[in-house]
Design an enzyme around this catalytic site. Structure first.
Site, PDB file in Angstrom:
ATOM      1  N   GLN A 126       0.822  -1.211   0.000  1.00  0.00           N
ATOM      2  CA  GLN A 126       0.000   0.000   0.000  1.00  0.00           C
ATOM      3  C   GLN A 126       0.855   1.260   0.000  1.00  0.00           C
ATOM      4  O   GLN A 126       0.407   2.326  -0.435  1.00  0.00           O
ATOM      5  CB  GLN A 126      -0.949  -0.001   1.190  1.00  0.00           C
ATOM      6  CG  GLN A 126      -0.279   0.046   2.557  1.00  0.00           C
ATOM      7  CD  GLN A 126      -1.284   0.293   3.677  1.00  0.00           C
ATOM      8  OE1 GLN A 126      -2.494   0.209   3.479  1.00  0.00           O
ATOM      9  NE2 GLN A 126      -0.787   0.609   4.852  1.00  0.00           N
ATOM     10  N   VAL A 162       0.030   5.624   4.374  1.00  0.00           N
ATOM     11  CA  VAL A 162       0.433   5.847   2.992  1.00  0.00           C
ATOM     12  C   VAL A 162       0.598   7.349   2.747  1.00  0.00           C
ATOM     13  O   VAL A 162      -0.177   8.167   3.250  1.00  0.00           O
ATOM     14  CB  VAL A 162      -0.627   5.277   2.029  1.00  0.00           C
ATOM     15  CG1 VAL A 162      -0.200   5.479   0.583  1.00  0.00           C
ATOM     16  CG2 VAL A 162      -0.859   3.793   2.313  1.00  0.00           C
ATOM     17  N   TRP A 174      -0.185  10.144   0.555  1.00  0.00           N
ATOM     18  CA  TRP A 174      -1.277  10.284  -0.399  1.00  0.00           C
ATOM     19  C   TRP A 174      -0.871  11.172  -1.584  1.00  0.00           C
ATOM     20  O   TRP A 174      -1.365  12.284  -1.764  1.00  0.00           O
ATOM     21  CB  TRP A 174      -2.506  10.847   0.293  1.00  0.00           C
ATOM     22  CG  TRP A 174      -3.109   9.899   1.314  1.00  0.00           C
ATOM     23  CD1 TRP A 174      -2.734   8.618   1.584  1.00  0.00           C
ATOM     24  CD2 TRP A 174      -4.200  10.180   2.196  1.00  0.00           C
ATOM     25  NE1 TRP A 174      -3.516   8.072   2.573  1.00  0.00           N
ATOM     26  CE2 TRP A 174      -4.421   9.013   2.962  1.00  0.00           C
ATOM     27  CE3 TRP A 174      -5.005  11.289   2.412  1.00  0.00           C
ATOM     28  CZ2 TRP A 174      -5.420   8.932   3.937  1.00  0.00           C
ATOM     29  CZ3 TRP A 174      -6.002  11.214   3.379  1.00  0.00           C
ATOM     30  CH2 TRP A 174      -6.207  10.046   4.125  1.00  0.00           C
ATOM     31  N   ASP A 183      -9.518   2.991  -1.901  1.00  0.00           N
ATOM     32  CA  ASP A 183      -9.961   3.273  -0.541  1.00  0.00           C
ATOM     33  C   ASP A 183     -10.823   4.536  -0.462  1.00  0.00           C
ATOM     34  O   ASP A 183     -10.833   5.365  -1.367  1.00  0.00           O
ATOM     35  CB  ASP A 183      -8.735   3.423   0.349  1.00  0.00           C
ATOM     36  CG  ASP A 183      -9.014   3.152   1.822  1.00  0.00           C
ATOM     37  OD1 ASP A 183     -10.158   2.784   2.151  1.00  0.00           O
ATOM     38  OD2 ASP A 183      -8.077   3.289   2.632  1.00  0.00           O
ATOM     39  N   GLU A 240     -16.152   8.118   1.431  1.00  0.00           N
ATOM     40  CA  GLU A 240     -17.247   8.470   2.343  1.00  0.00           C
ATOM     41  C   GLU A 240     -17.230   9.929   2.804  1.00  0.00           C
ATOM     42  O   GLU A 240     -18.170  10.374   3.468  1.00  0.00           O
ATOM     43  CB  GLU A 240     -17.176   7.592   3.618  1.00  0.00           C
ATOM     44  CG  GLU A 240     -16.974   6.125   3.375  1.00  0.00           C
ATOM     45  CD  GLU A 240     -15.507   5.718   3.340  1.00  0.00           C
ATOM     46  OE1 GLU A 240     -15.228   4.525   3.434  1.00  0.00           O
ATOM     47  OE2 GLU A 240     -14.643   6.624   3.199  1.00  0.00           O
ATOM     48  N   ASP A 277     -12.239  -1.422   8.049  1.00  0.00           N
ATOM     49  CA  ASP A 277     -11.163  -1.448   9.047  1.00  0.00           C
ATOM     50  C   ASP A 277     -11.634  -2.054  10.363  1.00  0.00           C
ATOM     51  O   ASP A 277     -12.073  -1.331  11.268  1.00  0.00           O
ATOM     52  CB  ASP A 277     -10.643  -0.030   9.284  1.00  0.00           C
ATOM     53  CG  ASP A 277     -10.053   0.581   8.023  1.00  0.00           C
ATOM     54  OD1 ASP A 277      -9.763  -0.182   7.088  1.00  0.00           O
ATOM     55  OD2 ASP A 277      -9.888   1.804   7.979  1.00  0.00           O
ATOM     56  N   HIS A 309      -3.399  -7.881   5.796  1.00  0.00           N
ATOM     57  CA  HIS A 309      -3.122  -6.461   6.015  1.00  0.00           C
ATOM     58  C   HIS A 309      -2.179  -6.362   7.207  1.00  0.00           C
ATOM     59  O   HIS A 309      -2.401  -7.013   8.231  1.00  0.00           O
ATOM     60  CB  HIS A 309      -4.404  -5.683   6.285  1.00  0.00           C
ATOM     61  CG  HIS A 309      -4.276  -4.207   6.014  1.00  0.00           C
ATOM     62  ND1 HIS A 309      -3.206  -3.452   6.446  1.00  0.00           N
ATOM     63  CD2 HIS A 309      -5.080  -3.334   5.334  1.00  0.00           C
ATOM     64  CE1 HIS A 309      -3.360  -2.196   6.050  1.00  0.00           C
ATOM     65  NE2 HIS A 309      -4.477  -2.100   5.379  1.00  0.00           N
TER      66      HIS A 309
END
Length: 653
Positions: A265, A279, A281, A382, A385, A448, A513
């Protein structure tokens, strides 16, 4: 109930007083914190409308001042269309329900599979909430760890919300609208409320659950096919760069693990925050951390192993791509006209405006050039929302677009894959969804989970989440092996990791993960678990013929891979259990969901059952079975289609 009885029930309800409508004018307030929402609504000028007369297929509801016309179409389903005064923006439909029915769906539900008696908000949100985690920490510090605890349902928020639900009476209601909604499943009535007049409401009727779910999946659309490589073994998660990735891969290869892909990731870089290892971004290859990545990908390719990455809807503030997007007006704005910055953990990021055609094309091009062009065979798509309701977006009203945002995001990814000519070759997995988002993603995943056994947010939440998604039309789904979220006292130990890996053998995707704090958690290559995990990856691989059979059933008939027991067995326990699930029609899976379990009580429907790994014969009813760590618990009915394949696991015990 059969289709004819249900059809008569709903049509007669339109004119016998079992249905009424409430219209109102309202204004809502929203408050967002890290993707979680609180909302209040103030309504005025309310009108309760009841049936007055019928004119052909139009049913007229009125209170003498206002009216609403419901036009009814009956073909393969019942469709209700509404025509009323456009000045109203609040709408409630009430109908009499069945006291003895069970209700499922509305997207992804982590604590309650059966929603009868609950008020369910239809709104895409971040499931993990800072306040809930803080309360959990305090509670467990004072009262001790209690995996059976479940927070009140009113506090529930979900990554995947859907305006549709299934009844154990074999009907499914889907509301074609995108606003905030609230479904109240009371004892003898159901209330469907929205902050807009719905376009229409579809009522699907089935003779049995399989007939019904096939209609549901046709309505919300079938997911794109999983690439074949996903079924070849485990998807190993590593972080920390090329050297770490290749070292872990070679270790697992020497152990004889079946490996489908390596998932990194942090291919775009790392950022260490108070939350953990995250991560960076900025969706450009970090050439320092992942030096010689092209050579590593080629080396993996020689072993038929793929390389996977990560992307989301955000760009870290002041990173290269953020600055470009800001300069070209590609970001969602606040009311002052500046980029609307969100805070996920400890840093700020801008949101790419997916309603802006130029921004949408630019983001697709990034995926095509920086990911597909670099040799990536898939990624986690990912988030989705977080669109704030008070933001300014190119496409109009952000409040009305909020629930649609995950669909725009998933479609952006799939469009990029299609334009690159890689459809059917690339694996994308999504967390956020609304309604029919799933038609754009090869797999959902459960989001998650905490690295613990809790029914609220840990291992115990995976089965109800999976089954509720199934009842919402999701056919392909999976969870992070071992969970993700590590905060404070929560840490993943050997037993939790292995129990999770045993459960996920019986899903379409076998993916790990490392979590947000990799060094605090047991990983697949730790000496204490490496042999068992490698064995489990081989079991997953050896089940490939059966898994392909089940996937084909989904793609052709619309029946999801993982299912509740009541899809196949008409016994009361099958309608309520959220501790067991079906993997296709032939395997019943009863995972161990608690620590230090040696014996497990399982429920088996009527029939002659055989333990998949011990070969012991069991009758239906409650049974106590041995549950040693390292032996997944699953059963098949004697005489089933794949019995010869299943018997192989007993012989190789």
């Amino acid at each position: 109930m059969n289709k004819q009885e249900l059809n008569e029930f709903f049509l007669s309800s339109l004119e016998n007083g079992n249905i009424y409508i409430v219209l109102a004018k309202g204004k809502a307030k929203y408050k967002m914190s890290r993707g979680s929402f609180k909302t209040k609504d103030h309504s005025t000028d309310k009108h309760k409308l009841v049936f007055k007369k019928k004119d052909n297929n139009d049913y007229i509801f009125s209170d003498g001042k206002e009216e609403c016309i419901i036009s009814v179409e009956c073909d393969e389903r019942i469709t209700l269309k509404f025509k009323t005064n456009p000045s109203f923006n609040r709408f409630t439909l009430r109908f009499k329900s069945f006291e003895d029915e069970h209700i499922y769906g509305c997207g992804e539900q982590y604590t309650h599979f059966d929603l009868k008696g609950q008020n369910v908000d239809i709104w895409v949100s971040e499931h993990q909430q800072v306040l809930k985690i803080a309360k959990k920490f305090v509670r467990e510090k004072i009262l001790g760890v209690n995996p059976s605890y479940k927070a009140p349902y009113k506090d529930h928020q979900t990554y995947f919300s859907s305006p549709g639900f299934m009844s154990s009476k074999n009907y499914f209601i889907y509301c074609h609208q995108d606003s905030f909604g609230r479904f109240s499943f009371k004892k003898d009535e159901t209330l469907l409320s929205f902050r807009q007049i719905p376009e229409k409401i579809s009522i699907l009727l089935g003779d049995n659950p399989l007939d019904l779910i096939s209609q549901v999946t046709r309505l919300v659309k079938i997911q794109p096919h999983l690439p074949a490589f996903v079924g070849e073994g485990a998807i190993l998660a590593t972080q920390g760069g090329t050297d770490v990735m290749m070292k872990k891969y070679k270790t697992m290869k020497e152990k004889g693990a079946k490996i489908a892909a390596i998932w990194c990731q942090d291919w775009s870089g790392q950022i260490i925050t108070e939350f953990g290892s995250q991560v960076y971004w900025n969706w450009e290859h970090d050439t320092t951390l992942y030096h010689d990545l092209d050579k590593a990908i080629e080396e993996l390719k020689c072993d038929n192993v793929k390389f996977l990455g990560y992307i989301n809807t955000f760009l870290k503030q002041d990173a290269n791509l953020y600055n470009y997007a800001k300069e070209h007006d590609f970001l969602v704005k606040n009311k002052d006209g500046n980029p609307y910055l969100i805070k996920s953990t400890t840093f700020y990021a801008g949101i790419v405006d997916l309603t802006n055609p130029k921004a949408y094309q630019w983001y697709k091009d990034i995926i095509k050039k920086n990911m597909i062009g670099k040799g990536l065979s898939g990624w986690m798509a990912d988030f989705g929302e977080y669109l704030p309701t008070d933001s300014i977006v190119y496409g109009g009203d952000a409040e009305k677009l909020h629930n649609k945002w995950p669909t725009l995001w998933a479609k952006c990814n799939l469009d990029a894959i299609k334009e690159a000519g890689k459809e059917g070759e690339i694996f994308i997995f999504s967390r956020a969804a609304y309604g029919d988002t799933i038609q754009y993603t090869t797999s959902m995943w459960n989001g998650d989970q905490h690295v613990d056994y809790s029914n609220d947010q840990g291992l115990g939440s995976v089965i109800p989440a999976t089954l509720s998604m199934c009842c919402s039309g999701v056919g392909v789904n999976h969870s992070d092996i071992g969970g993700y979220t590590t905060v404070l006292h929560m840490k993943r130990d050997e037993e939790l990791f292995l129990r999770w890996s045993e459960m996920n053998i019986f899903t379409p995707v076998y993916r790990c993960h490392e979590g947000n704090r990799p060094k605090s958690n047991v990983q697949f290559d730790d000496e204490s678990v490496i042999d068992e995990f490698s064995k489990n990856s081989n079991i997953f691989y050896e089940l490939k013929p059966y898994r392909e059979y089940v996937l084909k059933e989904y793609y052709e008939k619309g029946i999801p891979v993982n299912r509740p027991l009541f899809f196949h067995f008409d016994e009361e326990e099958c309608y309520t259990t959220q501790k067991e699930f079906m993997f296709g029609e032939e395997l019943l899976v009863a995972p161990v969901l608690r620590p230090k379990v040696k014996k497990l009580k399982v429920f088996l429907p009527k029939g002659n059952w055989i333990g998949l790994f011990d070969g012991i014969h069991y009758k239906g009813g409650e049974q106590e079975v041995d549950a040693p760590l390292g032996i997944p618990i699953a059963f098949y009915l004697e005489g089933t289609k794949h019995q010869k394949l299943f018997e192989k696991f007993i012989k190789e015990k």
